[in-house]
Enzyme design. Structure first.
Site, PDB file in Angstrom:
ATOM      1  N   GLN A 201      -5.194  27.467 -29.171  1.00 48.67           N
ATOM      2  CA  GLN A 201      -5.030  26.694 -27.946  1.00 48.67           C
ATOM      3  C   GLN A 201      -5.102  25.193 -28.235  1.00 48.67           C
ATOM      4  O   GLN A 201      -4.270  24.420 -27.759  1.00 48.67           O
ATOM      5  CB  GLN A 201      -6.131  27.106 -26.963  1.00 48.67           C
ATOM      6  N   HIS A 205      -1.617  22.804 -27.877  1.00 44.41           N
ATOM      7  CA  HIS A 205      -1.529  21.944 -26.695  1.00 44.41           C
ATOM      8  C   HIS A 205      -1.320  20.480 -27.055  1.00 44.41           C
ATOM      9  O   HIS A 205      -1.300  19.632 -26.175  1.00 44.41           O
ATOM     10  CB  HIS A 205      -2.727  22.160 -25.774  1.00 44.41           C
ATOM     11  N   LEU A 382       6.384  31.900 -25.080  1.00 41.61           N
ATOM     12  CA  LEU A 382       5.941  32.901 -26.048  1.00 41.61           C
ATOM     13  C   LEU A 382       4.474  32.733 -26.440  1.00 41.61           C
ATOM     14  O   LEU A 382       3.791  33.693 -26.757  1.00 41.61           O
ATOM     15  CB  LEU A 382       6.882  32.758 -27.242  1.00 41.61           C
ATOM     16  N   HIS A 386      -2.962  34.439 -23.649  1.00 41.87           N
ATOM     17  CA  HIS A 386      -4.215  34.593 -22.903  1.00 41.87           C
ATOM     18  C   HIS A 386      -4.951  35.903 -23.132  1.00 41.87           C
ATOM     19  O   HIS A 386      -6.155  35.967 -22.896  1.00 41.87           O
ATOM     20  CB  HIS A 386      -3.961  34.305 -21.424  1.00 41.87           C
ATOM     21  N   GLY A 524       8.499  34.004 -32.932  1.00 40.80           N
ATOM     22  CA  GLY A 524       7.496  32.942 -33.010  1.00 40.80           C
ATOM     23  C   GLY A 524       7.494  32.227 -34.350  1.00 40.80           C
ATOM     24  O   GLY A 524       7.396  30.998 -34.410  1.00 40.80           O
ATOM     25  N   SER A 528       7.535  28.161 -35.270  1.00 45.35           N
ATOM     26  CA  SER A 528       6.310  27.650 -35.849  1.00 45.35           C
ATOM     27  C   SER A 528       6.576  26.951 -37.194  1.00 45.35           C
ATOM     28  O   SER A 528       6.203  25.800 -37.391  1.00 45.35           O
ATOM     29  CB  SER A 528       5.336  28.822 -36.013  1.00 45.35           C
TER      30      SER A 528
HETATM   31  C1  HEM Z   1     -10.266  30.580 -20.890  1.00 49.80           C
HETATM   32  C2  HEM Z   1      -9.270  30.116 -21.543  1.00 49.80           C
HETATM   33  C3  HEM Z   1      -7.984  29.620 -20.934  1.00 49.80           C
HETATM   34  C4  HEM Z   1      -7.715  29.172 -19.682  1.00 49.80           C
HETATM   35  C5  HEM Z   1      -8.683  29.025 -18.495  1.00 49.80           C
HETATM   36  C6  HEM Z   1      -6.319  28.823 -19.637  1.00 49.80           C
HETATM   37  C7  HEM Z   1      -5.678  28.344 -18.524  1.00 49.80           C
HETATM   38  C8  HEM Z   1      -4.377  27.886 -18.525  1.00 49.80           C
HETATM   39  C9  HEM Z   1      -3.738  27.260 -17.398  1.00 49.80           C
HETATM   40  C10 HEM Z   1      -4.402  27.027 -16.035  1.00 49.80           C
HETATM   41  C11 HEM Z   1      -2.490  26.932 -17.775  1.00 49.80           C
HETATM   42  C12 HEM Z   1      -1.437  26.218 -16.940  1.00 49.80           C
HETATM   43  C13 HEM Z   1      -0.615  27.235 -16.246  1.00 49.80           C
HETATM   44  C14 HEM Z   1       0.410  26.631 -15.353  1.00 49.80           C
HETATM   45  O1  HEM Z   1       0.478  25.420 -15.232  1.00 49.80           O
HETATM   46  O2  HEM Z   1       1.155  27.440 -14.788  1.00 49.80           O
HETATM   47  C15 HEM Z   1      -2.331  27.351 -19.143  1.00 49.80           C
HETATM   48  C16 HEM Z   1      -1.190  27.170 -19.881  1.00 49.80           C
HETATM   49  C17 HEM Z   1      -1.038  27.574 -21.185  1.00 49.80           C
HETATM   50  N1  HEM Z   1      -1.966  28.237 -21.959  1.00 49.80           N
HETATM   51 FE1  HEM Z   1      -3.834  28.704 -21.390  1.00 49.80          FE
HETATM   52  N2  HEM Z   1      -5.768  29.076 -20.864  1.00 49.80           N
HETATM   53  C18 HEM Z   1      -6.747  29.557 -21.680  1.00 49.80           C
HETATM   54  C19 HEM Z   1      -6.605  29.936 -22.986  1.00 49.80           C
HETATM   55  C20 HEM Z   1      -5.447  29.858 -23.726  1.00 49.80           C
HETATM   56  C21 HEM Z   1      -5.320  30.267 -25.085  1.00 49.80           C
HETATM   57  C22 HEM Z   1      -6.419  30.854 -25.966  1.00 49.80           C
HETATM   58  C23 HEM Z   1      -4.038  30.038 -25.450  1.00 49.80           C
HETATM   59  C24 HEM Z   1      -3.508  30.354 -26.824  1.00 49.80           C
HETATM   60  C25 HEM Z   1      -2.558  29.737 -27.426  1.00 49.80           C
HETATM   61  C26 HEM Z   1      -3.346  29.459 -24.292  1.00 49.80           C
HETATM   62  C27 HEM Z   1      -2.016  29.068 -24.253  1.00 49.80           C
HETATM   63  C28 HEM Z   1      -1.404  28.449 -23.188  1.00 49.80           C
HETATM   64  C29 HEM Z   1      -0.073  27.900 -23.221  1.00 49.80           C
HETATM   65  C30 HEM Z   1       0.896  27.902 -24.399  1.00 49.80           C
HETATM   66  C31 HEM Z   1       0.164  27.336 -21.968  1.00 49.80           C
HETATM   67  C32 HEM Z   1       1.402  26.567 -21.517  1.00 49.80           C
HETATM   68  C33 HEM Z   1       1.084  25.116 -21.714  1.00 49.80           C
HETATM   69  C34 HEM Z   1       2.160  24.193 -21.300  1.00 49.80           C
HETATM   70  O3  HEM Z   1       3.322  24.583 -21.337  1.00 49.80           O
HETATM   71  O4  HEM Z   1       1.817  23.058 -20.930  1.00 49.80           O
HETATM   72  N3  HEM Z   1      -4.244  29.378 -23.278  1.00 49.80           N
HETATM   73  N4  HEM Z   1      -3.496  27.949 -19.561  1.00 49.80           N
END
Ligand code: HEM
Ligand SMILES: *[C@@H]1O[C@H](CO)[C@@H](O)[C@H](O)[C@H]1NC(C)=O
Ligand SMILES: *[C@@H]1O[C@H](CO)[C@@H](O)[C@H](O)[C@H]1NC(C)=O
Ligand SMILES: *[C@@H]1O[C@H](CO)[C@@H](O)[C@H](O)[C@H]1NC(C)=O
Ligand SMILES: *[C@@H]1O[C@H](CO)[C@@H](O)[C@H](O)[C@H]1NC(C)=O
Length: 600
Positions: A201, A205, A382, A386, A524, A528
């Site tokens: 993550q 990000h 991809l 989560h 992926g 990557s």
């Molecule tokens: C408790 C842990 C986590 C929470 C609360 C969380 C929450 C979120 C939220 C709220 C979003 C934005 C969704 C939206 O705008 O529609 C997001 C996006 C995303 N999350 Fe998580 N996430 C978590 C863990 C992870 C993990 C471990 C990964 C692994 C790679 C991950 C990968 C992503 C990706 C790739 C996006 C899209 C980001 C973007 O395009 O800006 N997340 N997540």
């Protein structure tokens, strides 16, 4: 004009039951022919008039109306190419063979092959984006867009995914509830832990920063790759606030004698915190959302300490250098360390390969590799991993629920880096593939991803399979070995060719003993590796000691490990790895000799 005349003629002839016209009536005069997604093997669909199309098959190795007829050498290559599952099987078995190869030049030869075969699947320079389904200067030049590998499904098609399937797609909430939400926690059989999950993550990000306020398919991360913007900010203004402006260092604060990111009161940058958190308590980090999870704050702290540590080392080497040169050179060292750790430990772990991966940019110097990268929308979709997240967090004998963990600004400093690293390294992460493994707290993110993919008109999963040289699935049963999932998908989608991209990736049958299925790996890995090796520091004019402040800096890059990142920046050295300790991996190894015959 002409077609409407033709249409009327046909209508007339139809009355006379003229068969030639009847066929045409359905396929051409009403429907955009590109809705049939007719062009195979990377052919480009171009519409002419309103009922005609041509596939541009240039340099695809195929010809014919739909680029389906192979040229002679294509036929030979196709015949000789092993299937991805065979290659994967070899790469993950035969330890005795790899023990030998790891120590010979074959390791380099194979690593070069991995890098070139994978990155050849990614167009460079990039092509389409969410606004442009055809090549355009705007799409090439305007960095505010994510690129995309396949153009959108035209928006005047009979069904959401072209011409196949039902008129409407399944309700995303229902999809997630039935097929993606976790029932009971299923650990990753490859042994991934939370140290891995938060690294994933944290690392991704820096380049996944969807900018929905600007519109769909936009990004805030204009560098499109590994720029360490999550440490230094994505704008010069932000960076200047985060810097100490002395010895190249970043601002910091000391808590119990340990270095942490500065408070927002001290480094006034915008951070996303819930309302009411005072600036003195907010931590100022390059990435604005990293205050929300202690796992992200932990990595932010480690990289901050590493940056300032490297600054001290370079300052000794170059006492005449000013703040600016020390900062800039250290940033390149940090980027180099990141890529080293990602390839040799993170990707190594994820792949399960017994081939020992190697970060060595010189491997590509005599190939046609293009330096440069553009983050793709499909890559962002991809990477929604989560399912990695557990049901609660075990730290130093405490069990923290999501409510106690998320947005809690005191967890980081209450436990300190050592305890968090140790805890996260020992706690198993969830299996990403196979379905029904996303904790309810984050399940709505999957709903968001599915909605986004529809608004952006992403092509079906099977089209992406073909784009990445995989055979399209012919039935839901072939796609999933889980009776319940196959059955539900059949009911919800009706046609395997209309299964969507993200559900496809998460619900595909996993490989034996693996974290996810074939498609996640085969789609992926190209994104990557292209992103990692396409970094400017990997190019011939950059990849030399002087770029990194001389031998000392270059050595830091070339010997970077996750363990050093932690242990050179903490007092005691906790257990640190991307997988749970061996003794906890009771399930591992058991399936090692099992083969799924249909995979081969
Ligand atoms: C408790 C842990 C986590 C929470 C609360 C969380 C929450 C979120 C939220 C709220 C979003 C934005 C969704 C939206 O705008 O529609 C997001 C996006 C995303 N999350 Fe998580 N996430 C978590 C863990 C992870 C993990 C471990 C990964 C692994 C790679 C991950 C990968 C992503 C990706 C790739 C996006 C899209 C980001 C973007 O395009 O800006 N997340 N997540
Ligand atoms: C090309 O694709 C179209 C649309 O799918 C199809 O109707 C046509 O028969 C195909 N042509 C050939 C030569 O396969
Ligand atoms: C070869 O590399 C793989 C992956 O790092 C490792 O599992 C294996 O033990 C290595 N073998 C030797 C002899 O280094
Ligand atoms: C990129 O495109 C968006 C949307 O059309 C526009 O607002 C923005 O100004 C463009 N950026 C540049 C640098 O031209
Ligand atoms: C935040 O974390 C601390 C330290 O682990 C814990 O004692 C506290 O209960 C948490 N706060 C909330 C609101 O859950």
């Amino acid at each position: 004009m002409r077609s409407s005349v033709l249409g009327s003629v046909c209508a007339l002839l139809l009355l006379l039951r003229e068969p030639a016209c009847r066929g045409d009536e359905v396929t051409s005069s009403t429907v955009n022919p590109c809705c049939y997604l007719p062009c195979q093997h990377w052919g480009v669909c171009v519409r002419y008039g309103d009922d005609r199309y041509e596939c541009d098959c240039t340099r695809t190795g195929y010809y014919g109306q739909n680029c389906t007829v192979p040229e002679f050498w294509t036929r030979v290559r196709e015949f000789l190419r092993p299937s991805p599952n065979v290659v994967h099987y070899i790469l993950t078995h035969f330890r005795w063979l790899w023990d030998i190869i790891n120590h010979t030049l074959l390791r380099e030869v194979l690593m070069r092959l991995v890098l070139t075969v994978r990155s050849n699947l990614i167009p460079s320079p990039p092509t389409y984006n969410s606004r442009y389904g055809y090549l355009s200067w705007e799409s090439y030049y305007n960095l505010s867009y994510y690129t995309r590998i396949l153009p959108p499904v035209p928006n005047d098609c009979p069904t959401p995914l072209g011409v196949k399937g039902k008129a409407g797609l399944p309700d995303p909430e229902l999809l997630v509830e039935r097929l993606l939400r976790r029932r009971t926690f299923r650990p990753d059989p490859q042994g991934s832990n939370l140290m891995f999950a938060f690294f994933a993550q944290h690392f991704t990000h820096q380049f996944f920063k969807t900018y929905n306020r600007m519109g769909l398919g936009y990004t805030k991360a204009l560098a499109h790759g590994v720029d360490a913007g999550h440490i230094y900010g994505d704008s010069l203004e932000r960076q200047l606030h985060l810097r100490l402006h002395r010895d190249g260092k970043l601002k910091y604060q000391l808590i119990d004698g340990e270095m942490y990111p500065p408070s927002v009161a001290d480094a006034p940058v915008k951070m996303s915190y819930p309302p009411g958190v005072p600036p003195e308590v907010q931590m100022a980090i390059g990435q604005e959302v990293y205050g929300l999870l202690p796992g992200l704050g932990m990595y932010a702290t480690l990289w901050l300490r590493e940056h300032n540590r490297v600054c001290d080392i370079l300052k000794v080497e170059h006492p005449t250098w000013d703040d600016e040169q020390l900062f800039q050179t250290t940033r390149l060292v940090i980027i180099g360390e990141t890529i080293k750790i990602v390839i040799e430990e993170y990707v190594q772990h994820l792949s399960g390969y017994m081939l020992q991966l190697k970060f060595d940019p010189t491997l590509l110097f005599n190939t046609h590799f293009q330096y440069g990268n553009r983050i793709a929308l499909e890559f962002s979709q991809l990477y929604h991993w989560h399912p990695l997240m557990p049901d609660s967090f075990f730290i130093n004998g405490d069990e923290l629920s999501y409510t106690q963990f998320l947005f809690n600004t005191s967890v980081l400093t209450h436990y300190g880096i050592e305890k968090l690293v140790d805890a996260f390294s020992r706690q198993a992460a969830g299996q990403i593939g196979g379905g029904q493994n996303i904790n309810s707290v984050v399940a709505k993110v999957a709903v968001g991803a599915i909605k986004e993919s529809r608004e952006l008109r992403l092509q079906p999963f099977n089209e992406y399979r073909k784009r990445f040289n995989l055979k399209p699935y012919t039935s839901f049963r072939q796609f999933s070995d889980n009776e319940e999932i196959a059955h539900a998908l059949e009911e919800l989608y009706g046609d395997i060719d209309t299964l969507e991209f993200y559900p496809g990736l998460l619900l595909e049958k996993t490989r034996v003993g693996a974290i996810f299925g074939e498609s996640m790996v085969e789609m992926g890995a190209p994104f990557s590796l292209k992103g990692l090796m396409g970094n400017p520091i990997c190019s011939p004019d950059y990849w030399k000691p002087s770029t990194f402040g001389g031998k000392v800096g270059f050595d830091i890059v070339n010997s970077a490990t996750l363990k050093k990142l932690v242990c050179l920046n903490t007092r005691t050295c906790p257990y640190v790895a991307f997988s749970v300790p061996k003794e906890d991996q009771s399930q591992r190894g058991k399936d090692d000799n099992e083969v799924r015959t249909d995979e081969l």
